[in-house]
Design a protein around this motif. Structure first.
Motif, short mmCIF file in Angstrom:
data_model
loop_
_atom_site.label_atom_id
_atom_site.label_comp_id
_atom_site.label_asym_id
_atom_site.label_seq_id
_atom_site.Cartn_x
_atom_site.Cartn_y
_atom_site.Cartn_z
N GLY A 36 54.39 15.76 9.61
CA GLY A 36 53.15 16.01 8.68
C GLY A 36 53.88 15.93 7.33
O GLY A 36 52.78 16.31 6.24
N ARG A 37 55.21 15.93 6.89
CA ARG A 37 55.47 15.78 5.59
C ARG A 37 54.86 14.61 4.93
O ARG A 37 54.79 14.47 3.70
CB ARG A 37 56.96 15.85 5.38
N TRP A 38 54.75 13.57 5.85
CA TRP A 38 54.38 12.18 5.37
C TRP A 38 52.88 11.89 5.68
O TRP A 38 52.46 10.62 5.39
CB TRP A 38 55.42 11.03 5.65
N ILE A 39 52.65 12.31 6.89
CA ILE A 39 51.23 11.85 7.60
C ILE A 39 50.27 13.05 7.38
O ILE A 39 50.67 14.40 7.91
CB ILE A 39 51.35 11.71 9.07
N ARG A 40 48.91 12.70 7.00
CA ARG A 40 47.84 13.63 7.09
C ARG A 40 47.15 13.58 8.33
O ARG A 40 46.41 12.51 8.38
CB ARG A 40 47.06 13.82 5.90
N MET A 70 57.74 18.41 16.10
CA MET A 70 58.11 16.76 15.68
C MET A 70 56.85 16.51 14.76
O MET A 70 56.91 15.94 13.83
CB MET A 70 58.19 15.98 16.82
N GLU A 71 55.57 17.16 15.41
CA GLU A 71 54.39 16.84 14.69
C GLU A 71 54.39 17.45 13.04
O GLU A 71 54.13 16.71 12.05
CB GLU A 71 53.28 17.47 15.33
N VAL A 93 54.84 28.88 17.03
CA VAL A 93 56.14 28.61 16.29
C VAL A 93 55.90 27.15 15.64
O VAL A 93 56.40 26.99 14.29
CB VAL A 93 56.87 27.92 17.53
N GLY A 94 55.02 26.32 15.94
CA GLY A 94 54.39 25.23 15.04
C GLY A 94 53.71 25.61 13.97
O GLY A 94 54.09 24.91 12.65
#
Length: 249
Positions: free
Chosen positions: A226-230, A221-222, A24-25
């Motif tokens: 992840g749009r802003w965090i690598r 949520m991760e 799903v993720g």
């Protein structure tokens, strides 16, 4: 090719691909990249499509999916459910398509089963100029476990080795992400413990409804963050790459 998987196992795999938190993720991350690349004018090839769960999902996204797999088992089951979906039995190392026929190729946990140089060259060949490659592959060779052996993996990748393979094949890397980060300590623990207690991996594969729902919310949520965090760690590498429009790029 004769059938090698009993129907009940195929049904269990298809159900896991549809509901398990890990899938799903990953699917959520893929959907975000699909939106980012914009409209795709052409075929989207799911190479090594297995049971075809993602071929169905791609069709629901309004794309023109095409499923390819070497084994007939999953294709046969999907064709019975979705007779209009185009499904072809064949090898990802020798794709039965003309040059430049695809707008996108997906290798979703497939590359580690192949001669990766051959598979990536084939993906590059069948993509149209400017076409997209979206892939996921197991990361961190030191995480090698009984799960890799049972799945028929040939290797796990470091970021550098996968990047080198892609560039060697001619691809331009647009974006990459590690996944999953929040659950990484648990994954490490299960891989280490499974060397002594193999049944630990069964718990990871079948977490139970309540635990699966909680873990699904966590990976969702991760992926959103992840749009802003690598994320610095993860047992899987997700990569978006592109075939150059011209040799001058």
């Amino acid at each position: 090719f004769r059938s090698i998987f009993p129907p009940e196992r195929l049904q269990r795999i298809a159900r896991m691909e549809a509901e398990h938190f890990w899938f799903v993720g990953r699917r959520m991350g893929i959907a975000r990249w699909l939106r980012a690349v914009g409209p795709l004018d052409g075929w989207v090839l799911d190479a090594g499509c297995g049971t075809g769960a993602h071929v169905q999902w791609l069709a629901r996204q309004g794309l023109r999916p095409l499923g390819l797999d070497l084994l007939a088992d999953g294709l046969r089951g999907l064709r019975a459910q979705e007779p209009v979906l185009p499904l072809i039995q064949g090898s990802a190392e020798r794709m039965p398509f003309r040059d430049g026929a695809m707008a996108m190729v997906l290798f979703l946990d497939v590359l580690e089963h192949l001669d990766d140089r051959t598979g990536l060259r084939e993906a590059f060949r069948v993509l149209s100029p400017g076409g997209w490659l979206l892939l996921s592959a197991p990361a961190m060779p030191w995480l090698w476990s009984a799960r890799d052996v049972a799945a028929g993996h040939r290797r796990r990748y470091t970021h550098r080795t996968l990047e080198a393979r892609l560039r060697e094949a001619g691809f331009q890397i647009v974006h990459w992400q590690r996944y999953p980060f929040f659950l990484f300590p648990w994954i490490v623990a299960t891989r280490i413990l499974s060397r002594i207690y193999p049944a630990v991996l069964e718990r990871e594969e079948r977490p139970g409804r309540i635990l699966n729902a909680w873990l699904t919310a966590l990976v969702q949520m991760e992926v959103t963050l992840g749009r802003w965090i690598r994320w610095p760690l993860g047992s899987t590498l997700l990569v978006l790459a592109r075939k150059p429009i011209s040799l001058m790029e």
